[in-house]
Design a protein around this motif. Structure first.
Motif, mmCIF file in Angstrom:
data_model
loop_
_atom_site.group_PDB
_atom_site.id
_atom_site.type_symbol
_atom_site.label_atom_id
_atom_site.label_comp_id
_atom_site.label_asym_id
_atom_site.label_seq_id
_atom_site.Cartn_x
_atom_site.Cartn_y
_atom_site.Cartn_z
ATOM 1 N N GLN A 12 11.058 30.937 12.008
ATOM 2 C CA GLN A 12 10.399 32.201 11.660
ATOM 3 C C GLN A 12 9.311 31.963 10.613
ATOM 4 O O GLN A 12 8.235 32.576 10.665
ATOM 5 C CB GLN A 12 11.424 33.203 11.124
ATOM 6 C CG GLN A 12 12.391 33.705 12.168
ATOM 7 C CD GLN A 12 13.441 34.614 11.572
ATOM 8 O OE1 GLN A 12 13.147 35.448 10.714
ATOM 9 N NE2 GLN A 12 14.679 34.458 12.015
ATOM 10 N N TYR A 13 9.599 31.081 9.672
ATOM 11 C CA TYR A 13 8.640 30.730 8.619
ATOM 12 C C TYR A 13 7.344 30.195 9.238
ATOM 13 O O TYR A 13 6.248 30.469 8.757
ATOM 14 C CB TYR A 13 9.298 29.679 7.711
ATOM 15 C CG TYR A 13 8.525 29.272 6.493
ATOM 16 C CD1 TYR A 13 8.483 30.080 5.367
ATOM 17 C CD2 TYR A 13 7.864 28.049 6.447
ATOM 18 C CE1 TYR A 13 7.795 29.687 4.229
ATOM 19 C CE2 TYR A 13 7.178 27.653 5.307
ATOM 20 C CZ TYR A 13 7.151 28.477 4.214
ATOM 21 O OH TYR A 13 6.466 28.081 3.092
ATOM 22 N N ILE A 14 7.503 29.458 10.342
ATOM 23 C CA ILE A 14 6.346 28.888 11.026
ATOM 24 C C ILE A 14 5.666 29.914 11.926
ATOM 25 O O ILE A 14 4.442 30.065 11.904
ATOM 26 C CB ILE A 14 6.765 27.644 11.831
ATOM 27 C CG1 ILE A 14 7.210 26.532 10.876
ATOM 28 C CG2 ILE A 14 5.628 27.165 12.731
ATOM 29 C CD1 ILE A 14 7.914 25.379 11.551
ATOM 30 N N VAL A 15 6.452 30.628 12.723
ATOM 31 C CA VAL A 15 5.895 31.570 13.696
ATOM 32 C C VAL A 15 5.048 32.642 13.021
ATOM 33 O O VAL A 15 4.019 33.058 13.563
ATOM 34 C CB VAL A 15 7.017 32.188 14.563
ATOM 35 C CG1 VAL A 15 6.501 33.347 15.397
ATOM 36 C CG2 VAL A 15 7.631 31.126 15.471
ATOM 37 N N LYS A 16 5.425 33.075 11.830
ATOM 38 C CA LYS A 16 4.639 34.116 11.149
ATOM 39 C C LYS A 16 3.224 33.656 10.844
ATOM 40 O O LYS A 16 2.341 34.468 10.577
ATOM 41 C CB LYS A 16 5.356 34.624 9.894
ATOM 42 C CG LYS A 16 5.631 33.601 8.818
ATOM 43 C CD LYS A 16 4.546 33.500 7.795
ATOM 44 C CE LYS A 16 4.904 32.461 6.760
ATOM 45 N NZ LYS A 16 3.943 31.389 6.673
ATOM 46 N N ASN A 17 2.976 32.355 10.930
ATOM 47 C CA ASN A 17 1.621 31.858 10.697
ATOM 48 C C ASN A 17 0.641 32.282 11.780
ATOM 49 O O ASN A 17 -0.564 32.096 11.636
ATOM 50 C CB ASN A 17 1.622 30.335 10.555
ATOM 51 C CG ASN A 17 2.169 29.906 9.221
ATOM 52 O OD1 ASN A 17 1.915 30.534 8.201
ATOM 53 N ND2 ASN A 17 2.936 28.830 9.224
ATOM 54 N N ILE A 18 1.144 32.876 12.858
ATOM 55 C CA ILE A 18 0.257 33.451 13.877
ATOM 56 C C ILE A 18 -0.677 34.459 13.220
ATOM 57 O O ILE A 18 -1.844 34.569 13.582
ATOM 58 C CB ILE A 18 1.077 34.104 15.011
ATOM 59 C CG1 ILE A 18 1.807 33.034 15.823
ATOM 60 C CG2 ILE A 18 0.205 34.969 15.909
ATOM 61 C CD1 ILE A 18 2.812 33.592 16.817
#
Length: 153
Positions: A122-128
């Motif tokens: 989730q920490y990574i995906v929010k970088n969208i």
């Protein structure tokens, strides 16, 4: 009758790109500076393992951490100052590609089930959202032409 949305639209057009540039700059600078101090970044271990994998072991441990810290901090400074916007956006694109790499490199840690990311995922995906903001910023930066140069449609 006057459209009440026009003043809001004008303000957003006038100030939106600056707000995006500064907010991206703050995030990149802040997260980059945290990486200079071992243990301050909650994603440090994952970031180091990702850089080690992407560089085939050329950058490892503290060297990997300091490399990412420097890159993120420099991107942040460039965005905050408005200097070298093309270079900053190109570096940001590469940095974001590296940020998303763990989703593929370490799928067992990033996904609990298909389409259900772990906390790290989730920490990574929010970088969208950061990527989208960078695209919006690039649209304004890359369409500015010197005075007198016509814009082709």
């Amino acid at each position: 009758m006057t459209n009440p949305d026009i003043p809001i639209s004008r303000a957003a057009s006038r100030h939106g790109p600056l707000a995006i540039r500064l907010s991206l700059g703050i995030v990149l600078f802040w997260f980059g500076v945290l990486k200079f101090v071992p243990g301050l970044s909650p994603a440090e271990s994952l970031m180091i393992r990702t850089v080690e994998a992407l560089t085939f072991g050329v950058l490892v441990g503290d060297t990997a951490r300091l490399f990412v810290a420097a890159v993120e901090t420099l991107i942040g400074v460039a965005l905050l100052t408005g200097r070298m916007p093309h270079t900053a956006l190109a570096a940001l694109a590469l940095q974001m590609a590296g940020t998303f790499a763990p989703l593929l490199l370490f799928p067992g840690e990033m996904w609990r089930h298909p389409f259900v990311p772990s906390l790290e995922g989730q920490y990574i995906v929010k970088n969208i959202v950061l990527v989208s903001a960078a695209f919006a910023l690039a649209a304004t930066v890359l369409t500015r032409l010197p005075e007198g140069v016509p814009v082709e449609s």
